[in-house]
Every structure is written in C-alpha cells, then in structure tokens.
Design a protein around this motif. Structure first.
Motif, PDB file in Angstrom:
ATOM      1  N   PRO A   1      45.087  30.837  46.213  1.00  9.04           N
ATOM      2  CA  PRO A   1      45.413  32.288  46.933  1.00  9.04           C
ATOM      3  C   PRO A   1      46.092  33.022  46.458  1.00  9.04           C
ATOM      4  O   PRO A   1      47.182  32.639  45.785  1.00  9.04           O
ATOM      5  N   GLY A   2      46.294  34.394  46.342  1.00  7.31           N
ATOM      6  CA  GLY A   2      46.840  35.273  45.729  1.00  7.31           C
ATOM      7  C   GLY A   2      48.140  35.827  46.461  1.00  7.31           C
ATOM      8  O   GLY A   2      48.821  36.776  45.959  1.00  7.31           O
ATOM      9  N   GLY A   3      48.344  35.438  47.937  1.00 10.85           N
ATOM     10  CA  GLY A   3      49.389  36.140  48.450  1.00 10.85           C
ATOM     11  C   GLY A   3      50.722  35.504  48.352  1.00 10.85           C
ATOM     12  O   GLY A   3      51.625  35.676  48.967  1.00 10.85           O
ATOM     13  N   GLY A   4      50.971  34.795  47.205  1.00 14.69           N
ATOM     14  CA  GLY A   4      52.261  34.102  47.049  1.00 14.69           C
ATOM     15  C   GLY A   4      52.310  32.808  46.926  1.00 14.69           C
ATOM     16  O   GLY A   4      52.649  31.895  47.974  1.00 14.69           O
ATOM     17  N   THR A   5      51.238  32.003  45.927  1.00 10.47           N
ATOM     18  CA  THR A   5      51.112  30.640  45.894  1.00 10.47           C
ATOM     19  C   THR A   5      52.190  29.958  44.995  1.00 10.47           C
ATOM     20  O   THR A   5      52.005  30.616  43.791  1.00 10.47           O
ATOM     21  N   TRP A   6      52.501  28.894  45.221  1.00  7.33           N
ATOM     22  CA  TRP A   6      53.676  28.480  44.405  1.00  7.33           C
ATOM     23  C   TRP A   6      53.182  26.823  44.173  1.00  7.33           C
ATOM     24  O   TRP A   6      53.303  26.216  45.061  1.00  7.33           O
ATOM     25  N   VAL A   7      52.810  26.482  42.919  1.00  8.89           N
ATOM     26  CA  VAL A   7      52.420  25.201  42.594  1.00  8.89           C
ATOM     27  C   VAL A   7      53.635  24.560  41.918  1.00  8.89           C
ATOM     28  O   VAL A   7      53.474  24.819  40.344  1.00  8.89           O
ATOM     29  N   PRO A   8      54.384  23.719  42.298  1.00  6.34           N
ATOM     30  CA  PRO A   8      55.305  23.063  41.092  1.00  6.34           C
ATOM     31  C   PRO A   8      54.679  22.130  40.316  1.00  6.34           C
ATOM     32  O   PRO A   8      55.517  21.957  39.020  1.00  6.34           O
ATOM     33  N   GLN A   9      53.517  21.660  40.621  1.00  7.08           N
ATOM     34  CA  GLN A   9      52.933  20.734  39.685  1.00  7.08           C
ATOM     35  C   GLN A   9      51.403  20.806  39.810  1.00  7.08           C
ATOM     36  O   GLN A   9      50.984  20.301  40.716  1.00  7.08           O
ATOM     37  N   THR A  10      50.750  21.201  38.777  1.00  6.89           N
ATOM     38  CA  THR A  10      49.237  21.299  38.885  1.00  6.89           C
ATOM     39  C   THR A  10      48.756  20.039  38.896  1.00  6.89           C
ATOM     40  O   THR A  10      49.323  18.977  37.989  1.00  6.89           O
ATOM     41  N   PRO A  11      47.489  19.572  39.303  1.00  6.97           N
ATOM     42  CA  PRO A  11      47.056  18.109  39.038  1.00  6.97           C
ATOM     43  C   PRO A  11      46.528  18.015  37.611  1.00  6.97           C
ATOM     44  O   PRO A  11      46.113  16.734  37.380  1.00  6.97           O
ATOM     45  N   TYR A  12      46.165  18.927  36.791  1.00  6.37           N
ATOM     46  CA  TYR A  12      46.152  18.731  35.334  1.00  6.37           C
ATOM     47  C   TYR A  12      46.656  19.850  34.626  1.00  6.37           C
ATOM     48  O   TYR A  12      47.126  20.443  35.211  1.00  6.37           O
ATOM     49  N   ARG A  13      46.540  19.701  33.114  1.00  2.00           N
ATOM     50  CA  ARG A  13      47.046  20.801  32.297  1.00  2.00           C
ATOM     51  C   ARG A  13      46.150  21.965  32.407  1.00  2.00           C
ATOM     52  O   ARG A  13      45.030  21.767  32.144  1.00  2.00           O
ATOM     53  N   VAL A  14      46.654  23.057  32.867  1.00  2.89           N
ATOM     54  CA  VAL A  14      45.894  24.432  32.957  1.00  2.89           C
ATOM     55  C   VAL A  14      46.035  25.058  31.486  1.00  2.89           C
ATOM     56  O   VAL A  14      46.859  25.013  30.914  1.00  2.89           O
ATOM     57  N   ARG A  15      44.795  25.223  31.070  1.00  2.00           N
ATOM     58  CA  ARG A  15      44.468  25.737  29.677  1.00  2.00           C
ATOM     59  C   ARG A  15      43.650  27.141  29.735  1.00  2.00           C
ATOM     60  O   ARG A  15      43.607  27.882  28.625  1.00  2.00           O
ATOM     61  N   ALA A  16      43.310  27.771  30.919  1.00  3.81           N
ATOM     62  CA  ALA A  16      42.595  28.995  31.255  1.00  3.81           C
ATOM     63  C   ALA A  16      42.806  29.325  32.786  1.00  3.81           C
ATOM     64  O   ALA A  16      43.006  28.554  33.548  1.00  3.81           O
ATOM     65  N   PHE A  17      42.361  30.864  32.775  1.00  3.20           N
ATOM     66  CA  PHE A  17      42.217  30.892  34.225  1.00  3.20           C
ATOM     67  C   PHE A  17      41.507  32.294  34.334  1.00  3.20           C
ATOM     68  O   PHE A  17      41.056  33.093  33.558  1.00  3.20           O
ATOM     69  N   LYS A  18      41.044  32.472  35.591  1.00  2.00           N
ATOM     70  CA  LYS A  18      40.359  33.830  36.082  1.00  2.00           C
ATOM     71  C   LYS A  18      40.660  34.358  37.340  1.00  2.00           C
ATOM     72  O   LYS A  18      41.085  33.486  37.995  1.00  2.00           O
ATOM     73  N   VAL A  19      41.155  35.478  37.013  1.00  3.65           N
ATOM     74  CA  VAL A  19      41.250  36.434  38.412  1.00  3.65           C
ATOM     75  C   VAL A  19      40.024  36.864  38.972  1.00  3.65           C
ATOM     76  O   VAL A  19      39.241  37.516  38.377  1.00  3.65           O
ATOM     77  N   TRP A  20      39.926  36.671  40.350  1.00  2.00           N
ATOM     78  CA  TRP A  20      38.955  37.228  41.113  1.00  2.00           C
ATOM     79  C   TRP A  20      39.067  38.356  42.043  1.00  2.00           C
ATOM     80  O   TRP A  20      40.221  38.590  42.236  1.00  2.00           O
ATOM     81  N   GLU A  21      38.156  39.175  42.235  1.00  2.00           N
ATOM     82  CA  GLU A  21      38.153  40.253  43.150  1.00  2.00           C
ATOM     83  C   GLU A  21      38.285  39.654  44.704  1.00  2.00           C
ATOM     84  O   GLU A  21      38.183  38.515  44.795  1.00  2.00           O
ATOM     85  N   ASN A  22      38.977  40.249  45.460  1.00  2.00           N
ATOM     86  CA  ASN A  22      39.297  39.776  47.090  1.00  2.00           C
ATOM     87  C   ASN A  22      37.837  39.436  47.873  1.00  2.00           C
ATOM     88  O   ASN A  22      37.038  40.200  47.526  1.00  2.00           O
TER      89      ASN A  22
END
Length: 141
Positions: free
Chosen positions: A120-141
């Motif tokens: 979620p985009g309201g202030g999500t903090w993830v100190p350790q992702t479950p896998y190495r992130v290599r790309a992302f997409k931002v979505w409309e609400n």
C-alpha cells in the motif's frame, strides 16, 4: 505470497500496547504474564526507518534500510509501467510513500512467474523484502 509490511499504523499500535509506566506486580512472585509482555514490547528496540519523503518510492540494496538507496519520485514514474532497477542492482528493503500501491517484482521484467508483492502507498516500510526486488510498478488507486 509472503507479506512483510510495516506500516506507520502498525508501529503506532505497538507503541499503544506499551503502558506509560510499569505496572505493579500482580503477586509477590512477580508481574503477571501480560505485564511481562508489555514490558518486553516497551523494552524492544523500535526498528529504524529509512529516510523517504512523501511522494517517493525508496529502495535500499541491503535489509534494514541500509546500503545504496535508490529514490523514485511519483512525478517521474509512468503509472502501470514496469520500471526495472539498473542492471545488477536489486533491493532488499523498501518504503512506499507514493500514495499509490506499488508491486515489487523479483523479475527485472515484472514477470509474474517469479515472486511479487503489492505494498500500500500510505506509508509502507519493509525492512526486509522476502526476495531481491529487481523491478516495480506503480498503480492507480
């Protein structure tokens, strides 16, 4: 899918569980188990959040918001387009302050055959992702 999401609301909830002052012992044998749990929560170190401004997606190379940080501003991101990280780069921690959902992909092509998770985009903090992130997409609400 695994979810490791630490929101501002979750941090606030943890803080609300801890009493402002220590409770008196329930018996001569010592504090009640609930009091011991509350004391442990209050004594536990709070996670250090990385620096990430409103409107940004911040990605760190190492867990715990450490290592090289890559910042992507919402104004510079094509909505619903795959945004690969630079070749050889990856992220193991992230903060989503874009105000929009963001899907983090293990695949550099945003392929759904690998692991992926939407935060979620309201202030999500993830100190350790479950896998190495290599790309992302931002979505409309």
């Amino acid at each position: 899918m695994r979810t490791t999401v630490l929101t501002t609301a979750a941090l606030a909830a943890v803080c609300l569980l801890a009493p402002a002052s220590p409770a008196s012992p329930a018996s001569p044998a010592g504090p009640a188990p609930a009091t011991q749990t509350a004391q442990a929560v209050r004594a536990a170190p709070q996670p250090r959040l990385g620096s990430c401004a409103p409107g940004e997606l911040c990605l760190w190379a190492k867990p715990g918001f450490t290592g090289a940080r890559h910042v992507h501003e919402l104004s510079g991101i094509d909505i619903e387009s795959c945004v690969p990280l630079p070749a050889g780069a990856g992220a193991q921690a992230l903060a989503n302050r874009t105000g929009r959902p963001v899907t983090a992909y293990q695949s550099a092509e945003c392929a759904e055959t690998g692991e992926f998770e939407t935060y979620p985009g309201g202030g999500t903090w993830v100190p350790q992702t479950p896998y190495r992130v290599r790309a992302f997409k931002v979505w409309e609400n």
